[in-house]
Design a protein around this motif. Structure first.
Motif, PDB file in Angstrom:
ATOM      1  N   VAL A  11       0.841  -1.205   0.000  1.00  0.00           N
ATOM      2  CA  VAL A  11       0.000   0.000   0.000  1.00  0.00           C
ATOM      3  C   VAL A  11       0.872   1.249   0.000  1.00  0.00           C
ATOM      4  O   VAL A  11       0.573   2.236  -0.694  1.00  0.00           O
TER       5      VAL A  11
ATOM      6  N   GLU B 207      -7.761  -2.081   1.421  1.00  0.00           N
ATOM      7  CA  GLU B 207      -6.685  -1.303   2.032  1.00  0.00           C
ATOM      8  C   GLU B 207      -6.446  -0.005   1.260  1.00  0.00           C
ATOM      9  O   GLU B 207      -6.177   1.047   1.849  1.00  0.00           O
ATOM     10  N   LEU B 208      -6.534  -0.080  -0.052  1.00  0.00           N
ATOM     11  CA  LEU B 208      -6.365   1.126  -0.868  1.00  0.00           C
ATOM     12  C   LEU B 208      -7.515   2.107  -0.639  1.00  0.00           C
ATOM     13  O   LEU B 208      -7.309   3.321  -0.610  1.00  0.00           O
TER      14      LEU B 208
ATOM     15  N   THR C  85      -6.985   3.816   2.707  1.00  0.00           N
ATOM     16  CA  THR C  85      -5.919   4.818   2.607  1.00  0.00           C
ATOM     17  C   THR C  85      -6.358   5.997   1.760  1.00  0.00           C
ATOM     18  O   THR C  85      -6.044   7.152   2.057  1.00  0.00           O
TER      19      THR C  85
END
Length: 261
Positions: A37, A109-110, A113
Motif C-alpha cells: 500500500v 486497504e487502498l 488509505t
C-alpha cells in the motif's frame, strides 16, 4: 536489495526496486500488505502509470504455456502473491514472501488509505448489475473515496478507444478492472500509457464479492488456504481452471532447484 533496507527507506519512490522472487519467470513482490500500500501510494503521488497484477498459480501456468502472456506479466510494475499456492511455492524454494497479498483485501486497504487523501477511483468490469452493486458497496464503506466512473466490462474491442476516453476524462488515481482472466491484464498492459492512470489493477472476481453476488470464503477456509475450494463450491463450472492448482504444486516440487531460474 534486502527487506530490511526496503522497510527503512522512507524516502523511496515508486520507481525504486523492491524485493522479488521469480517463479517460472514471473517476478512476484516479497512486500507485505502494508509495504504494498505504501508503494502504491507513492505510485499515485508520482502520477506515472503503474500496472498491478494480483497473480495466482493459474496465471503462472498460463504464462508457462503462452510466451506473450509471460512477457506481459514481466512488463508489469508490481505483481503481488494473491494465491496461497504462490506463497507456498516461494517458501518451498527458499525465497519466502512477507505474506499473501489478496487482491480483494488490497482493494479495501487502498480504499481505506485513499478516502482521507481524496483519491479518485474508476471501476471497470463485470455485468451492469454487479458493477453497480459493487460501486454502491464502496460508497457505503468508504464515503470519502471519489468514485469518478463506473462501467461494465461488456464492451467489444472496437469500443476500446471510447472506454479509454471515458477513463481519461474522469482522471482517476486508481482504475480497478474486473474482466475475463484471458484479457484483463493484457488489456491493461496494451493501453497502460494511453490510460495514464497511476494505479491500474486487475481484480478478477472481486466485484462479484463486493456486490454480494458471491460470498468471501469464511475465515476458517482462509486460514486453511482453501479459498479456492470455497469458490469452486460457489462456481463449480470453474473446475477445469482449478485443475491447474495441483499441476502447479507437482511441477514446483519436481522443479525445486529451477523454479526461480
Amino acid at each position: 536489495m534486502s527487506m530490511t533496507s526496503f522497510m527503512s527507506g522512507s524516502a523511496q519512490t515508486a520507481e525504486q526496486p523492491f524485493p522479488k522472487v521469480r517463479i517460472y519467470g514471473v517476478p512476484f513482490s516479497k512486500m507485505s500488505m502494508r509495504q504494498t500500500v505504501e508503494y502504491l501510494t507513492r505510485a499515485i503521488e508520482s502520477r506515472k502509470p503503474h500496472q498491478v497484477v494480483t497473480a495466482n498459480p493459474i496465471m503462472v501456468m498460463a504464462a508457462l504455456d503462452d510466451p506473450a502472456y509471460l512477457r506481459m506479466m514481466q512488463g508489469a510494475d508490481l505483481i503481488v502473491p494473491d494465491g496461497t499456492g504462490v506463497v507456498w511455492a516461494a517458501n518451498y524454494v527458499g525465497q519466502p514472501v512477507a505474506e499473501r497479498v489478496p487482491g480483494y483485501d488490497l482493494i479495501h486497504e487502498l480504499m481505506k488509505t485513499g478516502g482521507p487523501k481524496g483519491w479518485k477511483v474508476f471501476l471497470l468490469g463485470a455485468s451492469p448489475e454487479v458493477i453497480a452493486a459493487a460501486a454502491d458497496r464502496i460508497r457505503t464503506l468508504y464515503p470519502d473515496v471519489q468514485l469518478v466512473g463506473v462501467r461494465d466490462g461488456y464492451f467489444k474491442d472496437a469500443q476500446d478507444e471510447e472506454v479509454i476516453a471515458q477513463i481519461r476524462a474522469a482522471g482517476p488515481d486508481i482504475l480497478l478492472v474486473g474482466r475475463a482472466a484471458s484479457n484483463q491484464e493484457p488489456w491493461i498492459a496494451k493501453y497502460k500509457e494511453k490510460l495514464g492512470v497511476p494505479v491500474m489493477m486487475g481484480v478478477g472476481g472481486s466485484f462479484d464479492v463486493l456486490s454480494g453476488k458471491l460470498k468471501r470464503a469464511p475465515i476458517l477456509f482462509q486460514k486453511l488456504r482453501l479459498e479456492w475450494f470455497y469458490r469452486l463450491l460457489q462456481e463449480p463450472w470453474r473446475y477445469k481452471r482449478m485443475l491447474e492448482l495441483p499441476k502447479f504444486a507437482v511441477k514446483v516440487m519436481r522443479d525445486k532447484d529451477n523454479v526461480t531460474k
